[in-house]
Write a protein that holds these residues in place. Structure first.
Motif, PDB file in Angstrom:
ATOM      1  N   ILE A 166     -57.224 -29.207 -31.284  1.00 45.57           N
ATOM      2  CA  ILE A 166     -57.584 -27.792 -31.437  1.00 45.57           C
ATOM      3  C   ILE A 166     -58.982 -27.580 -30.866  1.00 45.57           C
ATOM      4  CG2 ILE A 166     -57.802 -25.850 -33.039  1.00 45.57           C
ATOM      5  CD1 ILE A 166     -56.130 -27.439 -35.051  1.00 45.57           C
ATOM      6  N   MET A 171     -48.291 -23.819 -32.620  1.00 43.96           N
ATOM      7  CA  MET A 171     -48.848 -25.102 -32.140  1.00 43.96           C
ATOM      8  C   MET A 171     -47.906 -26.254 -32.493  1.00 43.96           C
ATOM      9  SD  MET A 171     -52.063 -26.102 -34.647  1.00 43.96           S
ATOM     10  CE  MET A 171     -52.875 -24.531 -34.787  1.00 43.96           C
ATOM     11  N   LYS A 185     -52.642 -29.585 -26.530  1.00 42.56           N
ATOM     12  CA  LYS A 185     -54.002 -29.056 -26.657  1.00 42.56           C
ATOM     13  C   LYS A 185     -53.884 -27.547 -26.791  1.00 42.56           C
ATOM     14  CE  LYS A 185     -58.225 -28.406 -23.978  1.00 42.56           C
ATOM     15  NZ  LYS A 185     -58.089 -26.963 -23.805  1.00 42.56           N
ATOM     16  N   VAL A 186     -54.480 -27.013 -27.862  1.00 44.00           N
ATOM     17  CA  VAL A 186     -54.416 -25.565 -28.083  1.00 44.00           C
ATOM     18  C   VAL A 186     -55.835 -25.014 -28.239  1.00 44.00           C
ATOM     19  CG1 VAL A 186     -52.145 -25.644 -29.162  1.00 44.00           C
ATOM     20  CG2 VAL A 186     -54.165 -25.832 -30.602  1.00 44.00           C
ATOM     21  N   GLU A 187     -55.986 -23.727 -27.955  1.00 44.34           N
ATOM     22  CA  GLU A 187     -57.274 -23.051 -28.130  1.00 44.34           C
ATOM     23  C   GLU A 187     -57.210 -22.256 -29.426  1.00 44.34           C
ATOM     24  OE1 GLU A 187     -59.715 -23.195 -25.716  1.00 44.34           O
ATOM     25  OE2 GLU A 187     -58.477 -24.422 -24.380  1.00 44.34           O
ATOM     26  N   LYS A 237     -56.861 -18.423 -29.383  1.00 44.98           N
ATOM     27  CA  LYS A 237     -55.609 -17.744 -29.011  1.00 44.98           C
ATOM     28  C   LYS A 237     -54.837 -17.254 -30.238  1.00 44.98           C
ATOM     29  CE  LYS A 237     -55.707 -18.481 -24.513  1.00 44.98           C
ATOM     30  NZ  LYS A 237     -55.134 -19.659 -23.863  1.00 44.98           N
ATOM     31  N   ARG A 293     -50.704 -14.910 -31.062  1.00 37.49           N
ATOM     32  CA  ARG A 293     -49.916 -16.097 -31.397  1.00 37.49           C
ATOM     33  C   ARG A 293     -50.142 -16.479 -32.853  1.00 37.49           C
ATOM     34  NH1 ARG A 293     -50.022 -21.098 -27.578  1.00 37.49           N
ATOM     35  NH2 ARG A 293     -47.941 -21.300 -28.428  1.00 37.49           N
ATOM     36  N   ASP A 308     -44.934 -26.055 -30.144  1.00 37.48           N
ATOM     37  CA  ASP A 308     -45.321 -26.609 -28.831  1.00 37.48           C
ATOM     38  C   ASP A 308     -45.286 -28.133 -28.864  1.00 37.48           C
ATOM     39  OD1 ASP A 308     -45.699 -24.055 -27.944  1.00 37.48           O
ATOM     40  OD2 ASP A 308     -47.892 -24.087 -28.034  1.00 37.48           O
TER      41      ASP A 308
END
Length: 472
Positions: free
Chosen positions: A284, A103, A84-86, A89, A98, A106
């Protein structure tokens, strides 16, 4: 054996999500079908499999209605690689922050962790036996250590110190070899029996633990973070250090260590790479915050450029990682956002086209709040009851009180900012603040929360708006 996500039918996936998330049936159904389609695709021939691309999902709905919770529960439910990414960011190339390729890196790390854990689990039985032998060795040292204490080393012989003594000791050992060995074996068998009966769990022993190479990370623009420790660590013999631990902790450490030594990391890495490409899922969050072209400065200066950077990843490209190149063609992307300022149409058209499944999550009603408080396995009332029980207080909520709490949460969301189910956390903390503060208290054993108690707590802060005063 625990189920993997491939064992769940769409209905079973929804049933699992229902245990924690109230309502939002259409979102759950879309996610369940998308997950099952990954399994169906893997059953096809290789030619057909390459032609079928995942149908990415865009979830829209106000904050606090369950978008992120769906992602969290999916991550726990399945052992497929998941991150799970924001979206906030990330920054466009050329700005500090970043880059979007991270992503995928990760996800590859998550895939390696999942695959390695699975392979190690297969070796745990054999590793546990080896760990047991090492624990016994630590408690009752073998003949090498015992004899090493009495026999003088070869340096004594070379330096001319006590040749006769060395020979005499050797002769004595030969004489007493058999009885000593049998006594040692007998003692070791007794220790083995005591270990299996759990009698030695709290005893301290000294074991050799492998030292992990330090992660002196070097940031490489294309390949991500490369650990210098991992580069030089394989070229040198593994260092060990002595550690004093309890037997129960030693068993865990040594089993992990032995299982780690039994697996082929090259094979695990290749398997993790395939797993990442074929079954990976990237969630996302806050994708609405990078939509629109109205940003002119400040922290959001590069937001529209982030969309252009994300596009090739979602469309399908190759990202270099320290484990090898990862193709993103068949990774499933789930986007989520409140879209209260921007709209999905504010995303660039190419990115919109890459999220063909649109799911709108509904606002929560008062009835939903009642169900959220009582029904899920991790319901808020159950959590607070469990917390207060640790201090010896039993707390009961009458059905009318639960209804009153839900009404107040709904009313505040209507009158101020709508923050969804998160409003219940605010209400519950304020409601139980005084009770929590006074615990532990010998006189407080059972507490009953009534609607009168709830109203009394919030009479100053929460009340219905008097509409009459706005009418001329």
């Amino acid at each position: 054996m625990a189920k993997t996500f491939t064992d769940y039918t769409p209905k079973e996936i929804v049933a699992e999500l229902d245990k924690y998330i109230i309502g939002q049936e259409s979102a759950k159904k879309s996610v369940a079908v998308a997950l099952r389609n990954r399994y169906r695709r893997n059953q096809l021939s290789e030619e057909m499999r390459e032609e079928i691309s995942p149908k990415n999902i865009l979830m829209m709905g106000p904050t606090g209605v369950g978008k992120t919770e769906i992602a969290r529960r999916l991550a726990k439910l399945m052992d497929a690689p998941f991150v799970k990414v924001e979206a906030t960011k990330f920054t466009e190339v050329g700005y500090v922050g970043r880059d979007v390729d991270s992503m995928v890196r990760d996800l590859m790390e998550a895939s390696l962790r999942v695959t390695k854990q699975k392979r190690m689990a297969e070796k745990y039985e054999a590793a546990a036996q080896l760990a047991e032998e090492k624990i016994i060795e630590a408690i009752i040292p073998g003949k090498k250590k015992q004899s090493g204490e009495t026999v003088r080393g070869p340096f004594d012989f070379l330096m001319g110190r006590g040749t006769a003594t060395y020979n005499q000791t050797s002769e004595k050992i030969e004489e007493h070899k058999e009885p000593v060995e049998s006594e040692t074996e007998l003692a070791r068998e007794q220790v083995r029996q005591q270990l299996r009966e759990g009698l030695l769990e709290e005893q301290y022993i000294e074991i050799d633990v492998q030292e992990q190479p330090k992660d002196n990370n070097l940031d490489v623009a294309q390949g991500g973070m490369i650990s210098l420790g991992s580069i030089f660590g394989d070229a040198m013999p593994k260092r060990t250090k002595k550690k004093n631990v309890k037997v129960k902790d030693a068993r865990k450490i040594l089993t992990e260590q032995e299982a780690q030594n039994m697996i082929d990391m090259d094979q695990v890495t290749q398997e993790a790479l395939d797993n990442c490409e074929q079954n990976g899922i990237i969630f996302i969050d806050e994708i609405d915050k990078i939509a629109g072209s109205g940003y002119k400065g400040g922290a959001d200066v590069s937001r529209e450029g982030v969309q252009r950077d994300i596009l090739p990843i979602v469309e399908g490209s190759v990202v270099n990682t320290k484990y090898g190149p990862v193709k993103t063609d068949h990774i499933l992307f789930i986007g989520a956002g409140a879209f209260h300022v921007s709209r999905p149409t504010d995303l660039i058209p190419e990115l919109q086209g890459r999220f063909p499944i649109r799911v709108e999550l509904e606002n929560l009603t008062k009835e939903d709040f009642v169900r959220i408080l009582t029904e899920p396995d991790n319901a808020l009332l159950k959590q607070h009851k469990a917390l207060l029980e640790t201090e010896g207080a039993s707390i009961e909520f009458t059905p009318e009180a639960v209804d009153e709490i839900a009404s107040m949460a709904f009313m505040v969301n209507e009158q101020t900012e709508n923050i969804g189910a998160r409003r219940l956390h605010t209400i519950m903390e304020k409601l139980l603040e005084d009770i929590s503060y006074n615990l532990p208290d010998e006189n407080t054993k059972t507490i009953s929360i009534t609607p009168e108690y709830v109203r009394e707590k919030f009479e100053e802060q929460i009340h219905e708006d008097d509409i009459d005063r706005f009418i001329l």
